[in-house]
Write a protein that holds these residues in place. Structure first.
Motif, PDB file in Angstrom:
ATOM      1  N   LEU A 709       0.823  -1.211   0.000  1.00 46.65           N
ATOM      2  CA  LEU A 709       0.000   0.000   0.000  1.00 46.65           C
ATOM      3  C   LEU A 709       0.856   1.260   0.000  1.00 46.65           C
ATOM      4  O   LEU A 709       0.428   2.306  -0.506  1.00 46.65           O
ATOM      5  N   GLN A 710       2.045   1.181   0.556  1.00 45.67           N
ATOM      6  CA  GLN A 710       2.914   2.361   0.641  1.00 45.67           C
ATOM      7  C   GLN A 710       3.954   2.396  -0.479  1.00 45.67           C
ATOM      8  O   GLN A 710       4.872   3.207  -0.427  1.00 45.67           O
ATOM      9  N   THR A 711       3.768   1.517  -1.457  1.00 40.71           N
ATOM     10  CA  THR A 711       4.701   1.444  -2.581  1.00 40.71           C
ATOM     11  C   THR A 711       3.945   1.694  -3.877  1.00 40.71           C
ATOM     12  O   THR A 711       2.972   1.000  -4.180  1.00 40.71           O
ATOM     13  N   GLN A 712       4.382   2.696  -4.626  1.00 41.73           N
ATOM     14  CA  GLN A 712       3.738   2.958  -5.904  1.00 41.73           C
ATOM     15  C   GLN A 712       4.040   1.815  -6.867  1.00 41.73           C
ATOM     16  O   GLN A 712       5.181   1.378  -6.983  1.00 41.73           O
ATOM     17  N   GLY A 713       2.995   1.346  -7.546  1.00 45.68           N
ATOM     18  CA  GLY A 713       3.187   0.250  -8.478  1.00 45.68           C
ATOM     19  C   GLY A 713       1.870  -0.349  -8.900  1.00 45.68           C
ATOM     20  O   GLY A 713       0.791   0.115  -8.516  1.00 45.68           O
ATOM     21  N   ALA A 714       1.951  -1.416  -9.680  1.00 41.35           N
ATOM     22  CA  ALA A 714       0.765  -2.018 -10.267  1.00 41.35           C
ATOM     23  C   ALA A 714      -0.161  -2.619  -9.209  1.00 41.35           C
ATOM     24  O   ALA A 714      -1.383  -2.580  -9.359  1.00 41.35           O
ATOM     25  N   THR A 715       0.420  -3.185  -8.149  1.00 37.35           N
ATOM     26  CA  THR A 715      -0.416  -3.823  -7.119  1.00 37.35           C
ATOM     27  C   THR A 715      -1.299  -2.791  -6.440  1.00 37.35           C
ATOM     28  O   THR A 715      -2.513  -2.981  -6.294  1.00 37.35           O
ATOM     29  N   ARG A 716      -0.696  -1.698  -6.012  1.00 41.78           N
ATOM     30  CA  ARG A 716      -1.473  -0.637  -5.364  1.00 41.78           C
ATOM     31  C   ARG A 716      -2.483  -0.041  -6.340  1.00 41.78           C
ATOM     32  O   ARG A 716      -3.625   0.249  -5.983  1.00 41.78           O
ATOM     33  N   ALA A 717      -2.071   0.131  -7.587  1.00 39.89           N
ATOM     34  CA  ALA A 717      -2.963   0.708  -8.599  1.00 39.89           C
ATOM     35  C   ALA A 717      -4.188  -0.163  -8.830  1.00 39.89           C
ATOM     36  O   ALA A 717      -5.302   0.337  -8.988  1.00 39.89           O
ATOM     37  N   ARG A 718      -3.990  -1.492  -8.860  1.00 42.27           N
ATOM     38  CA  ARG A 718      -5.138  -2.383  -9.044  1.00 42.27           C
ATOM     39  C   ARG A 718      -6.105  -2.289  -7.872  1.00 42.27           C
ATOM     40  O   ARG A 718      -7.321  -2.361  -8.040  1.00 42.27           O
ATOM     41  N   LEU A 719      -5.558  -2.135  -6.672  1.00 41.45           N
ATOM     42  CA  LEU A 719      -6.411  -2.105  -5.486  1.00 41.45           C
ATOM     43  C   LEU A 719      -7.303  -0.867  -5.472  1.00 41.45           C
ATOM     44  O   LEU A 719      -8.472  -0.952  -5.088  1.00 41.45           O
ATOM     45  N   ILE A 720      -6.778   0.268  -5.868  1.00 41.69           N
ATOM     46  CA  ILE A 720      -7.562   1.508  -5.812  1.00 41.69           C
ATOM     47  C   ILE A 720      -8.080   1.906  -7.185  1.00 41.69           C
ATOM     48  O   ILE A 720      -8.532   3.037  -7.383  1.00 41.69           O
ATOM     49  N   ASP A 721      -8.030   0.979  -8.133  1.00 36.12           N
ATOM     50  CA  ASP A 721      -8.493   1.272  -9.495  1.00 36.12           C
ATOM     51  C   ASP A 721      -9.925   1.803  -9.468  1.00 36.12           C
ATOM     52  O   ASP A 721     -10.784   1.294  -8.754  1.00 36.12           O
ATOM     53  N   GLY A 722     -10.168   2.807 -10.279  1.00 35.80           N
ATOM     54  CA  GLY A 722     -11.495   3.400 -10.341  1.00 35.80           C
ATOM     55  C   GLY A 722     -11.688   4.557  -9.390  1.00 35.80           C
ATOM     56  O   GLY A 722     -12.783   5.123  -9.303  1.00 35.80           O
TER      57      GLY A 722
END
Length: 836
Positions: A709-722
């Motif tokens: 959650l504290q790292t910018q990247g695809a994983t965080r982006a998918r979680l908060i997508d939309g």
């Protein structure tokens, strides 16, 4: 020894036949072979053979020959079953018949077909829908400042209202032939979710016209004349709808509304016409203060028999223009400082023509069925989507804040005390979003998921409360002080609203999820009830016979399966062959829990009968087991749909283990408090001979999630997508997000200067961000960093300081200044309020 083997073979054979739910003919053949083998091997004599044949083979023969079985057994049982079957009111029957069952039925039946779930197409957006989400929806978010809405306008700002009407936000579900957008249920969900990451006023103002309300009811039941008149106006935003159902004396018990309409003749537009004299008192009606057309549910009565012999006709739905004589509307409720339009409406002896009834005269009395069938779709979208949006807002903002905010010279997001709630927030959000996706997708594939929608509404709003509360704990003092820089306080205030509306969560959990699920999702119960009420006695007997004995074999199947799974720990349960290997154990556990739920449901209905619906603590926990199974399977389905992203596995494992742990906890609660102690002991012995497992997500999983959650990247982006991403150009709360994007570069500079700090060429990077710019200038002056790096640090210092500051105001909150502006001719909501 041979005798013992022969007996063991009999027991194993019975177990296998029960396990596979074999038909009666298979039992008859098996018994015949067993007896013949015993006689041939001289294990039994002729007398024993005859006795055993009478005891075992003869009943199997009767059960296998259906006409004989119906005559000798079912015909005698059916009258008794009709007497003991609890009576069901028309409203209860309408609720049971409403909607469809889908994956919930698989989970309830004890043997889920995993391929049915995994082959369901993943939800997706069309190019038109994606463009609308990226552009029009983004712009509405930019216009819908939450702070302005709550502190200035006490409503969605006028510019946002105008934009929402003009761009078709109020007509997303209306077909294009009427001027609407005709978006999918999944797109509807995505829009509500995105708006909720910005402003509850925007989300609610958009979601209500597109869920349970006049447009939905008109599409399914309206006359062509009604559709052609209202739908284009609703699509263009010329009409704003609301729907008035809740009565002061019938909240969650909406079927008992006391608002009445008496059939009579009256005058309307200069002509004598058939209609109703309607008296109503409604409250909590969203959009009522600004609505131009009022959907109204009332109980129709016909004392003079103008429509026929039936005096009490039933609940009826009508559309009434706001300016219709006698309509009282416009006052507002103030739900926990939320500023979406919500208020009461009333009328006394208001005459409405029969043409106002949705669907016309033929639909008088059909209102409850309308509401039950349409509520499933709206409940599966509105509140799950809005609460996922608030959870994404919380996770996005809080994780960014945790990454850049330092205490004791360490980012607070690295403290174990913060890691735990951060991990919980991320894990819950993954499960919530998975549930939202699967629920909305069910509608798009043609389902009207009444039980699933109740599961989604209850559990997503409850988990949303956990996520927002954890977020408030982490950001501390910044979260409890209102102001334009506080991104979370309004969500914190508004979470209880979602828990209360569209069916209070207490009622949803204890009455609806298992109450409807036990009848609708069970493979035999509803069929047995219909067979008992069938007026065609022959057809009713045939149906009763088939389903009664099917139910009996179903019970024995689940006992055998529960015992087999209990003895082996479920290790040999087949997982879907195309499922991700690391997650196979979760599929097995879901199958095992499904079997136990099916067994417990049948045991509860048999032992408690009609009293079961009063045992709300039991039904609530049984509903929890079904709900957690749905959330678990939604989580697994999401992982498959998103391409088995390896980096997402910590979220999947956390969400799966949390759902399983909650299901086991509910199961333990059922058995510990079960009214029949022998029945509870039997289930424990059969299904859990070695005890009910304790399953909880580990601290290690929470730590992995917190890092992601504290790292910018695809994983965080998918979680908060939309989510709506705040920018400084639109709102100052964007400062924290921009600072978060700069922070990795700041960390890289600090890491490179470790030796210089150790050698005392420069002091440690200051924790106080107001001193960071001077520190950067000193470092640049000593040649330790470049001018570009100095500028970057200065920018981060400015934005980071904005992000951690707490809003403050003049001691009178600006009242004197606003009054002075009003006197100078500046007329805004703030200055007018000061003058008043």
């Amino acid at each position: 020894m041979a005798d013992a083997v022969w007996i063991i073979v009999a027991l194993l054979g019975a177990f296998v036949l029960s396990f596979v739910q074999a038909p009666a003919i298979a039992w008859l053949v098996g018994i015949a072979i067993w007896l013949a083998a015993g006689f041939a091997l001289h294990l039994i004599g002729l007398t024993a053979l005859i006795v055993l044949a009478v005891v075992f083979a003869l009943p199997a023969l009767i059960l296998a020959i259906r006409p004989l079985r119906r005559t000798l057994i079912s015909a005698r049982l059916l009258p008794t079953f009709r007497k003991i079957m609890p009576k069901m009111s028309e409203t209860e029957q309408a609720a049971i018949d409403a909607g469809t069952v889908w994956w919930d039925a698989e989970l309830f039946a004890g043997k889920p077909d995993w391929q049915r779930l995994l082959k369901t197409p993943a939800p997706s957006l069309t190019a038109e829908e994606q463009s609308f989400l990226d552009n029009e929806c983004e712009e509405l978010c930019n216009l819908a400042s939450d702070w302005d809405a709550t502190s200035i306008w006490q409503d969605l700002p006028p510019a946002a209202w105008a934009y929402a009407k003009d761009k078709g936000f109020l007509g997303m579900i209306i077909p294009k032939r009427y001027g609407g957008r005709e978006f999918s249920a999944y797109m509807h969900s995505m829009v509500v979710q995105k708006l909720s990451t910005r402003s509850s006023a925007a989300a609610v103002s958009v979601m209500v016209p597109n869920s349970l309300g006049p447009a939905e009811l008109l599409l399914h039941y309206g006359t062509e004349e009604q559709k052609n008149h209202y739908l284009p106006r609703l699509a263009r935003g010329e009409d704003i709808p609301c729907f008035a159902l809740t009565n002061p004396y019938a909240g969650s018990d909406a079927a008992s509304i006391t608002d009445t309409g008496i059939v009579c003749m009256g005058d309307y537009q200069g002509r004598r016409t058939l209609g109703f004299r309607v008296t109503w008192r409604k409250r909590y009606i969203t959009l009522a203060p600004v609505a131009t057309v009022l959907g109204l549910a009332f109980r129709a009565e016909d004392p003079d028999g103008l429509l026929g012999a039936k005096r009490e006709i039933g609940i009826t739905c009508a559309l009434i223009p706001r300016d219709h004589p006698g309509v009282v509307i416009g006052r507002r409720h103030w739900p926990l400082n939320a500023v979406f339009q919500n208020g009461p409406t009333q009328g006394d002896d208001v005459f409405i023509p029969v043409d106002f009834v949705i669907g016309g005269q033929s639909q008088i009395g059909g209102g409850w069925r309308m509401l039950m069938e349409c509520l499933a779709a709206g409940r599966a979208i509105s509140l799950p989507s809005s609460n996922v949006g608030m959870a994404k807002l919380a996770v996005n903002g809080v994780s960014a804040y945790s990454a850049i905010r330092r205490q004791f010279n360490l980012e607070i997001g690295k403290f174990e005390g913060v890691v735990e709630p951060l991990g919980r927030m991320g894990g819950h959000l993954y499960a919530m979003d998975a549930t939202r996706r699967l629920s909305a997708n069910a509608i798009d594939i043609g389902e009207k998921p009444s039980v699933i929608s109740a599961i989604a509404k209850y559990h997503v709003t409850e988990r949303g409360r956990i996520v927002v509360n954890d977020g408030m704990d982490i950001i501390g003092g910044k979260g409890i002080c209102m102001g334009p820089g506080n991104f979370l306080a309004r969500a914190y205030q508004q979470v209880p609203i979602g828990i209360t509306v569209e069916g209070a969560n207490i009622m949803t959990r204890t009455l609806i999820i298992f109450g409807q699920g036990a009848i609708r999702c069970h493979p035999y119960v509803l069929k047995l009830m219909k067979a008992a009420r069938n007026e065609d006695r022959k057809a009713g007997l045939v149906s009763f016979d088939e389903n009664f004995f099917g139910h009996v074999s179903f019970v024995f199947r689940n006992i055998a399966r529960a015992l087999a799974f209990g003895l082996t720990g479920g290790r040999f349960i087949a997982a879907p062959s195309n499922a991700a290997g690391a997650l196979a154990t979760y599929y097995r556990t879901a199958t095992r829990l499904s079997t136990v739920l099916a067994l417990l449901a049948d045991m509860s209905m048999a032992s408690l009968g009609g009293a079961l619906k009063k045992k709300e603590s039991i039904t609530g926990r049984l509903g929890d087991i079904l709900s957690q199974l749905f959330i678990l399977t939604a989580t697994l389905k999401r992982f498959e749909e998103e391409g088995r992203q390896k980096d997402d596995l910590p979220f999947v494992h956390w969400a799966a283990q949390d759902a399983i742990g909650r299901a086991y906890e509910a199961l333990e609660g059922v058995l510990a408090n079960y009214p029949s102690r022998p029945a509870a002991a039997f289930v424990r012995l059969v299904a859990f001979p070695f005890g009910i497992p304790l399953v909880k997500p580990s601290d290690r999983l929470a730590a992995k999630i917190a890092i992601a959650l504290q790292t910018q990247g695809a994983t965080r982006a998918r979680l908060i997508d939309g989510s709506w991403t705040p920018t400084l150009e639109v709102d100052q709360i964007g400062a924290g997000m921009v600072a978060f994007t700069l922070y990795p570069q700041v960390q890289a500079i600090e890491a490179r200067l470790k030796d210089a700090i150790r050698n005392r060429q420069i002091l440690r990077m200051p924790q106080n961000l107001t001193r960071l710019a001077a520190w950067a200038a000193d470092a640049q002056g000593k040649g330790l960093i470049t001018a570009e790096e100095q500028a970057l640090l200065a920018k981060f210092a400015e934005l980071g300081d904005m992000a951690v500051q707490v809003d403050d105001f003049p001691s009178d909150f600006g009242l004197a200044e606003n009054l002075q502006k009003f006197q100078q001719g500046v007329h805004t909501p703030d200055t007018r309020e000061a003058a008043e």
